[in-house]
Enzyme design. Structure first.
Site, PDB file in Angstrom:
ATOM      1  N   GLU A  53      87.447 -60.611 -35.449  1.00 54.74           N
ATOM      2  CA  GLU A  53      86.955 -60.516 -36.833  1.00 54.74           C
ATOM      3  C   GLU A  53      86.341 -59.143 -37.122  1.00 54.74           C
ATOM      4  OE1 GLU A  53      84.005 -63.436 -37.966  1.00 54.74           O
ATOM      5  OE2 GLU A  53      83.855 -62.652 -39.984  1.00 54.74           O
TER       6      GLU A  53
ATOM      7  N   LYS B  56      84.696 -66.714 -31.510  1.00 54.68           N
ATOM      8  CA  LYS B  56      84.638 -65.739 -32.608  1.00 54.68           C
ATOM      9  C   LYS B  56      83.705 -64.587 -32.250  1.00 54.68           C
ATOM     10  CE  LYS B  56      81.927 -65.499 -36.388  1.00 54.68           C
ATOM     11  NZ  LYS B  56      81.254 -65.895 -37.636  1.00 54.68           N
TER      12      LYS B  56
ATOM     13  N   ARG C 174      69.063 -79.174 -38.531  1.00 54.60           N
ATOM     14  CA  ARG C 174      70.357 -78.505 -38.272  1.00 54.60           C
ATOM     15  C   ARG C 174      71.361 -79.533 -37.749  1.00 54.60           C
ATOM     16  NH1 ARG C 174      66.678 -74.566 -36.252  1.00 54.60           N
ATOM     17  NH2 ARG C 174      67.052 -75.068 -34.064  1.00 54.60           N
TER      18      ARG C 174
ATOM     19  N   LYS D 293      90.783 -62.491 -38.064  1.00 52.06           N
ATOM     20  CA  LYS D 293      89.955 -62.965 -39.183  1.00 52.06           C
ATOM     21  C   LYS D 293      89.498 -61.745 -39.977  1.00 52.06           C
ATOM     22  CE  LYS D 293      85.822 -65.661 -40.265  1.00 52.06           C
ATOM     23  NZ  LYS D 293      85.117 -66.900 -39.967  1.00 52.06           N
TER      24      LYS D 293
END
Ligand code: 13P
Length: 338
Positions: free
Chosen positions: A178, A137, A46, A220
């Site tokens: 979002e 977010k 990752r 978003k």
């Protein structure tokens, strides 16, 4: 709350010709992506994959910020500095996904979800800010089926988004709000338009009720598209017009910017839709991208676990294409030249 700092960050996130790279896949989600290319989901892999993305020369010309998963925010880049330091040194703002994922909505019965993660969020935000994150977010998921979305799901998801947003602003972090209407059903574009309309109405109602500073946030949203299984698909122009119709009705001009998710659209289609909307114009928000799959799919495949240069080339290409689309200057012929 320092309103000017929040507004300055939000404005920078949607600077002309730039958008956001959503690289905040949870450990479970990145496993699904790695499985497809036969790469083992280890912390080292990752780190190597995200290092490839964030050291792509020139991507910062098209990328205002990167949404990170918690592990990445506190991880070092291969050259030594933390990923947050690496990004900041290129003028790219580090951001952080703070929700804990969508879980089945209790007492609902319509296969709907509620996004979790509010418990302890104030303390986590302080830690993230100290580590360099300047925006966050939270993704709420709205399902379309014969009976959904229910008023119940709309209300609780909007309420949670607003609670998250105001906590972020208290911490000096710009919230990306979002609410994603999923595109995986068989519904028409008209139904998606109707649902997106009520979702945004409900979200902005809650944001206002909970004193969220509109000048210090980014929306978003999904684009207005037919479900993937709908037999009648829409043209690029239809998607652009329907999406702008809803946004112009529901998003106050105090909001500095709108950065779309790609939601399962192919990467070139996501670029074409963004470009078409910016060509139509007639709005004051910055209108740009915050793509995950549509920015990374080609780069992930080209990288394949070890081909760093090919991964960077593919990443830069998509970042550049979307940077042009954010200005209404993309052209299909640029894709062939790649
Ligand atoms: P996609 O662009 O792959 O939909 O991901 C964006 C994102 O951040 C979803 O929360």
């Amino acid at each position: 709350m320092n309103e000017k700092i929040l507004n300055d960050i939000a404005v920078a996130m949607v600077a002309k010709g730039k958008g956001l790279l959503a690289a905040d896949e949870s450990t479970g989600t990145i496993k699904k992506r790695f499985d497809k290319i036969g790469v083992e989901n280890t912390e080292g892999n990752r780190q190597a994959y995200r290092d490839m993305l964030f050291t792509t020369p020139g991507f910062e010309q098209h990328t205002s910020g990167v949404i990170l998963f918690e592990e990445t925010l506190f991880q070092k880049s291969l050259a030594g500095p933390s990923f947050a330091e690496l990004l900041s040194s290129k003028g790219v703002i580090p951001g952080i996904k703070v929700d804990k994922g969508a879980q089945p909505l209790a007492g609902g019965g319509l296969e709907e979800t509620i996004t979790e993660g509010l418990d302890g969020l104030r303390e986590r935000l302080a830690k993230y800010h100290a580590a360099g994150a300047r925006f966050a977010k939270w993704r709420a998921v709205i399902t379309i089926n014969d009976e959904a979305p229910s008023d119940y799901a709309l209300h609780v998801n909007a309420h949670a988004l607003a609670r998250y947003a105001v906590l972020c602003q208290e911490a000096g972090i710009v919230p990306i709000v979002e609410p994603e209407v999923l595109m995986d059903g068989d519904n028409s574009i008209e139904v998606c338009e109707e649902v997106t309309d009520v979702v945004l109405d409900s979200v902005f109602g809650e944001l206002n009720a909970q004193n969220v500073l509109l000048e210090g946030m980014i929306l978003k949203p999904n684009m207005v598209v037919p479900g993937i299984q709908c037999t009648e698909q829409a043209s690029v122009q239809e998607v652009a017009e329907a999406t702008l119709r809803v946004l112009k009705r529901r998003v106050p001009i105090a909001v500095p910017g709108i950065a779309f998710l790609s939601g399962g659209q192919s990467d070139v289609l996501a670029t074409a839709h963004l470009d078409a909307m910016n060509r139509i114009g007639g709005f004051t928000w910055g209108l740009t991208f915050s793509y995950g799959r549509a920015l990374q799919a080609a780069a992930l495949k080209a990288w394949g676990g070890s081909n760093v240069e090919a991964g960077k080339t593919a990443h830069l290409h998509r970042a550049r294409m979307n940077g042009l689309a954010a200005q209404g200057q993309w052209d299909k012929s640029l894709e062939k030249a790649a």
